[in-house]
Design a protein around this motif. Structure first.
Motif, PDB file in Angstrom:
ATOM      1  N   PHE A 203       0.703  -1.285   0.018  1.00 40.00           N
ATOM      2  CA  PHE A 203       0.102   0.033  -0.047  1.00 40.00           C
ATOM      3  C   PHE A 203       0.786   1.194   0.037  1.00 40.00           C
ATOM      4  CE2 PHE A 203      -2.173  -3.244   2.183  1.00 40.00           C
ATOM      5  CZ  PHE A 203      -3.124  -3.625   1.524  1.00 40.00           C
ATOM      6  N   ILE A 204       2.192   0.937  -0.359  1.00 35.82           N
ATOM      7  CA  ILE A 204       3.018   2.262  -0.069  1.00 35.82           C
ATOM      8  C   ILE A 204       2.643   3.307  -1.250  1.00 35.82           C
ATOM      9  CG2 ILE A 204       4.713   1.437  -1.785  1.00 35.82           C
ATOM     10  CD1 ILE A 204       6.789   2.511   0.316  1.00 35.82           C
ATOM     11  N   SER A 205       2.243   2.963  -2.435  1.00 33.12           N
ATOM     12  CA  SER A 205       2.088   4.043  -3.500  1.00 33.12           C
ATOM     13  C   SER A 205       0.823   5.105  -3.109  1.00 33.12           C
ATOM     14  CB  SER A 205       1.161   3.299  -4.727  1.00 33.12           C
ATOM     15  OG  SER A 205       2.216   2.750  -5.428  1.00 33.12           O
ATOM     16  N   ARG A 206      -0.101   4.442  -2.091  1.00 32.74           N
ATOM     17  CA  ARG A 206      -1.089   5.396  -1.470  1.00 32.74           C
ATOM     18  C   ARG A 206      -0.556   6.280  -0.599  1.00 32.74           C
ATOM     19  NH1 ARG A 206      -5.546   1.819   0.890  1.00 32.74           N
ATOM     20  NH2 ARG A 206      -5.577   1.027  -1.403  1.00 32.74           N
TER      21      ARG A 206
ATOM     22  N   LYS B  49      11.537   2.820   3.780  1.00 41.85           N
ATOM     23  CA  LYS B  49      10.694   3.522   3.197  1.00 41.85           C
ATOM     24  C   LYS B  49      10.746   5.093   3.058  1.00 41.85           C
ATOM     25  CE  LYS B  49       6.283   2.664   4.637  1.00 41.85           C
ATOM     26  NZ  LYS B  49       5.180   2.430   5.534  1.00 41.85           N
ATOM     27  N   MET B  50      11.950   5.445   3.595  1.00 42.66           N
ATOM     28  CA  MET B  50      12.369   6.984   3.271  1.00 42.66           C
ATOM     29  C   MET B  50      13.115   6.982   1.877  1.00 42.66           C
ATOM     30  SD  MET B  50      11.358   8.918   5.816  1.00 42.66           S
ATOM     31  CE  MET B  50       9.716   7.787   5.792  1.00 42.66           C
ATOM     32  N   LEU B  51      14.007   5.877   1.613  1.00 41.55           N
ATOM     33  CA  LEU B  51      14.354   5.620   0.301  1.00 41.55           C
ATOM     34  C   LEU B  51      13.504   5.361  -0.392  1.00 41.55           C
ATOM     35  CD1 LEU B  51      17.352   3.599   1.462  1.00 41.55           C
ATOM     36  CD2 LEU B  51      17.628   5.989   0.594  1.00 41.55           C
TER      37      LEU B  51
ATOM     38  N   TYR C 207      10.283   6.575  -0.970  1.00 44.14           N
ATOM     39  CA  TYR C 207       9.573   7.926  -1.231  1.00 44.14           C
ATOM     40  C   TYR C 207       9.974   8.544  -2.617  1.00 44.14           C
ATOM     41  CZ  TYR C 207       6.871  12.208  -0.557  1.00 44.14           C
ATOM     42  OH  TYR C 207       6.089  13.090  -0.726  1.00 44.14           O
ATOM     43  N   PRO C 208      11.331   9.010  -2.678  1.00 42.78           N
ATOM     44  CA  PRO C 208      11.722   9.596  -3.839  1.00 42.78           C
ATOM     45  C   PRO C 208      11.894   8.791  -4.905  1.00 42.78           C
ATOM     46  CG  PRO C 208      13.579   9.154  -2.220  1.00 42.78           C
ATOM     47  CD  PRO C 208      12.364   9.043  -1.360  1.00 42.78           C
ATOM     48  N   ILE C 209      11.962   7.471  -4.822  1.00 47.92           N
ATOM     49  CA  ILE C 209      11.856   6.655  -6.049  1.00 47.92           C
ATOM     50  C   ILE C 209      10.340   6.413  -6.531  1.00 47.92           C
ATOM     51  CG2 ILE C 209      12.043   4.084  -6.515  1.00 47.92           C
ATOM     52  CD1 ILE C 209      14.244   3.449  -4.790  1.00 47.92           C
ATOM     53  N   PHE C 210       9.535   6.504  -5.797  1.00 45.00           N
ATOM     54  CA  PHE C 210       8.007   6.682  -6.330  1.00 45.00           C
ATOM     55  C   PHE C 210       7.804   7.901  -6.923  1.00 45.00           C
ATOM     56  CE2 PHE C 210       7.921   2.671  -4.012  1.00 45.00           C
ATOM     57  CZ  PHE C 210       6.600   2.005  -4.682  1.00 45.00           C
ATOM     58  N   LYS C 211       8.101   8.972  -6.326  1.00 41.41           N
ATOM     59  CA  LYS C 211       8.027  10.396  -6.746  1.00 41.41           C
ATOM     60  C   LYS C 211       8.686  10.537  -7.996  1.00 41.41           C
ATOM     61  CE  LYS C 211       5.468  12.242  -3.712  1.00 41.41           C
ATOM     62  NZ  LYS C 211       3.988  12.486  -3.953  1.00 41.41           N
TER      63      LYS C 211
ATOM     64  N   VAL D  93       9.307  -2.333  -3.285  1.00 39.99           N
ATOM     65  CA  VAL D  93       8.579  -2.079  -4.650  1.00 39.99           C
ATOM     66  C   VAL D  93       8.062  -3.245  -5.207  1.00 39.99           C
ATOM     67  CG1 VAL D  93       9.562  -1.636  -7.026  1.00 39.99           C
ATOM     68  CG2 VAL D  93      10.615  -0.039  -4.983  1.00 39.99           C
ATOM     69  N   CYS D  94       8.376  -4.550  -4.994  1.00 47.04           N
ATOM     70  CA  CYS D  94       8.031  -5.771  -5.454  1.00 47.04           C
ATOM     71  C   CYS D  94       6.445  -5.799  -4.886  1.00 47.04           C
ATOM     72  CB  CYS D  94       8.867  -6.915  -5.233  1.00 47.04           C
ATOM     73  SG  CYS D  94      10.369  -7.073  -6.029  1.00 47.04           S
ATOM     74  N   GLY D  95       6.282  -5.432  -3.896  1.00 44.29           N
ATOM     75  CA  GLY D  95       4.931  -5.462  -3.093  1.00 44.29           C
ATOM     76  C   GLY D  95       4.127  -4.560  -3.740  1.00 44.29           C
ATOM     77  N   ASP D  96       4.551  -3.237  -4.216  1.00 40.72           N
ATOM     78  CA  ASP D  96       3.778  -2.406  -4.875  1.00 40.72           C
ATOM     79  C   ASP D  96       3.507  -2.932  -6.159  1.00 40.72           C
ATOM     80  OD1 ASP D  96       2.800   0.597  -5.450  1.00 40.72           O
ATOM     81  OD2 ASP D  96       4.416   0.235  -7.177  1.00 40.72           O
ATOM     82  N   TYR D  97       4.270  -3.483  -7.086  1.00 42.48           N
ATOM     83  CA  TYR D  97       4.041  -3.985  -8.337  1.00 42.48           C
ATOM     84  C   TYR D  97       3.125  -5.316  -8.340  1.00 42.48           C
ATOM     85  CZ  TYR D  97       7.239  -1.621 -11.394  1.00 42.48           C
ATOM     86  OH  TYR D  97       7.818  -0.734 -12.007  1.00 42.48           O
ATOM     87  N   TYR D  98       3.434  -5.700  -7.386  1.00 41.72           N
ATOM     88  CA  TYR D  98       2.320  -7.168  -6.917  1.00 41.72           C
ATOM     89  C   TYR D  98       0.987  -6.567  -6.823  1.00 41.72           C
ATOM     90  CZ  TYR D  98      -0.588 -10.899  -4.962  1.00 41.72           C
ATOM     91  OH  TYR D  98      -1.384 -11.897  -4.692  1.00 41.72           O
ATOM     92  N   MET D  99       0.658  -5.575  -5.954  1.00 41.21           N
ATOM     93  CA  MET D  99      -0.741  -5.061  -5.692  1.00 41.21           C
ATOM     94  C   MET D  99      -1.226  -4.561  -6.968  1.00 41.21           C
ATOM     95  SD  MET D  99      -2.959  -4.600  -3.663  1.00 41.21           S
ATOM     96  CE  MET D  99      -2.335  -5.067  -2.113  1.00 41.21           C
ATOM     97  N   LYS D 100      -0.641  -3.731  -7.964  1.00 41.08           N
ATOM     98  CA  LYS D 100      -0.979  -3.331  -9.020  1.00 41.08           C
ATOM     99  C   LYS D 100      -1.266  -4.300 -10.359  1.00 41.08           C
ATOM    100  CE  LYS D 100       1.229   1.307  -9.007  1.00 41.08           C
ATOM    101  NZ  LYS D 100       2.040   2.329  -9.639  1.00 41.08           N
ATOM    102  N   TYR D 101      -0.635  -5.421 -10.160  1.00 42.74           N
ATOM    103  CA  TYR D 101      -0.599  -6.384 -11.176  1.00 42.74           C
ATOM    104  C   TYR D 101      -1.208  -7.807 -10.583  1.00 42.74           C
ATOM    105  CZ  TYR D 101       1.943  -3.066 -13.982  1.00 42.74           C
ATOM    106  OH  TYR D 101       2.074  -1.797 -14.275  1.00 42.74           O
ATOM    107  N   GLN D 102      -1.748  -7.624  -9.375  1.00 42.48           N
ATOM    108  CA  GLN D 102      -2.337  -8.852  -8.732  1.00 42.48           C
ATOM    109  C   GLN D 102      -3.071  -9.989  -9.487  1.00 42.48           C
ATOM    110  OE1 GLN D 102      -4.467  -7.723  -5.341  1.00 42.48           O
ATOM    111  NE2 GLN D 102      -4.679  -9.772  -4.295  1.00 42.48           N
ATOM    112  N   ALA D 103      -3.874  -9.491 -10.348  1.00 43.72           N
ATOM    113  CA  ALA D 103      -4.776 -10.402 -10.992  1.00 43.72           C
ATOM    114  C   ALA D 103      -3.895 -11.229 -12.172  1.00 43.72           C
ATOM    115  CB  ALA D 103      -5.856  -9.847 -11.763  1.00 43.72           C
TER     116      ALA D 103
END
Length: 219
Positions: free
Chosen positions: A50-53, A132-134, A136-140, A187-197
């Motif tokens: 849920f880090i993207s949110r 998570k601090m690292l 943040y700028p990666i997602f931005k 980041v892998c967790g974020d990708y999984y949530m986005k492409y879960q299906a």
């Protein structure tokens, strides 16, 4: 928020906690090796779901929230542990506190993974905080790059972290070296949530192959 999704995430965290306890309970070498091959990456992976949110907030809000949920408990529990053992030492006239109070208090802020038992057992909390601090700028930054930008940046932090650990074999304060590696799993967790299906569908088709590859990796 999807309650079913929250349920399976909570179950996964519960399983991870049980595995951590088993791994620290002098279990036989084979299950110990299996547990240690994935139990900490699992927690980082789950933290990335849920880090993207979370990264949609400005950095001040993001920093404040993670400081309260990760670093404050780290400091609280360490200080309470030191105070408890110091008090018990005085009451029973027995040296129950390992090391002196001053060194242990300073050690909390240094936060070495293999230091005093009063802070190194909670190394995961500052490690996750700085990961998570690292992240943040990666997602931005990834929003202004091509689609796989954040994954490539996460691979860069992974390589830096692994290279440092391999060459020096000395943990950095607050487990920052492990944070560099943890970013990749977040980041892998974020990708999984986005492409879960899509991922779940592929896993169902290739489940046996994944099990065999996992077993090979563990051995």
């Amino acid at each position: 928020m999807d309650k079913t999704r929250e349920t399976w995430v909570d179950i996964a965290k519960g399983i991870g906690i049980i595995l951590v306890i088993m791994g620290h309970a002098n279990c036989p070498n084979l299950p110990h090796g299996i547990i240690y091959s994935f139990h900490m990456p699992l927690f980082f992976f789950l933290s990335g779901l849920f880090i993207s949110r979370q990264c949609e907030n400005n950095f001040r809000i993001y920093l404040k929230k993670n400081f309260k949920s990760l670093l404050l408990p780290y400091f609280y529990f360490n200080i309470i542990s030191i105070a408890f053992y110091y008090t018990m030492s005085i009451m029973f006239h027995k040296e129950l506190l390992i090391g002196n109070v001053q060194d242990n208090l300073i050690g909390i802020f240094v936060g070495m993974r293999f230091g005093s038992p009063y802070h190194h057992v909670l190394w995961f909390l500052p490690c996750l905080f700085f990961a998570k601090m690292l992240a943040y700028p990666i997602f931005k930054l990834s929003k202004i790059q091509f689609g796989g930008g954040k994954f490539l940046l996460a691979i860069v932090t992974l390589i830096i972290g692994l290279t440092y650990c391999k060459w020096t074999k000395k943990p950095l304060p607050m487990s920052f070296d492990a944070s560099l590696i943890a970013v990749f799993f977040i980041v892998c967790g974020d990708y999984y949530m986005k492409y879960q299906a899509i991922i779940n569908k592929w896993i169902k088709k290739s489940g046996l192959l994944l099990i065999l590859l996992s077993a090979l990796f563990v051995f």
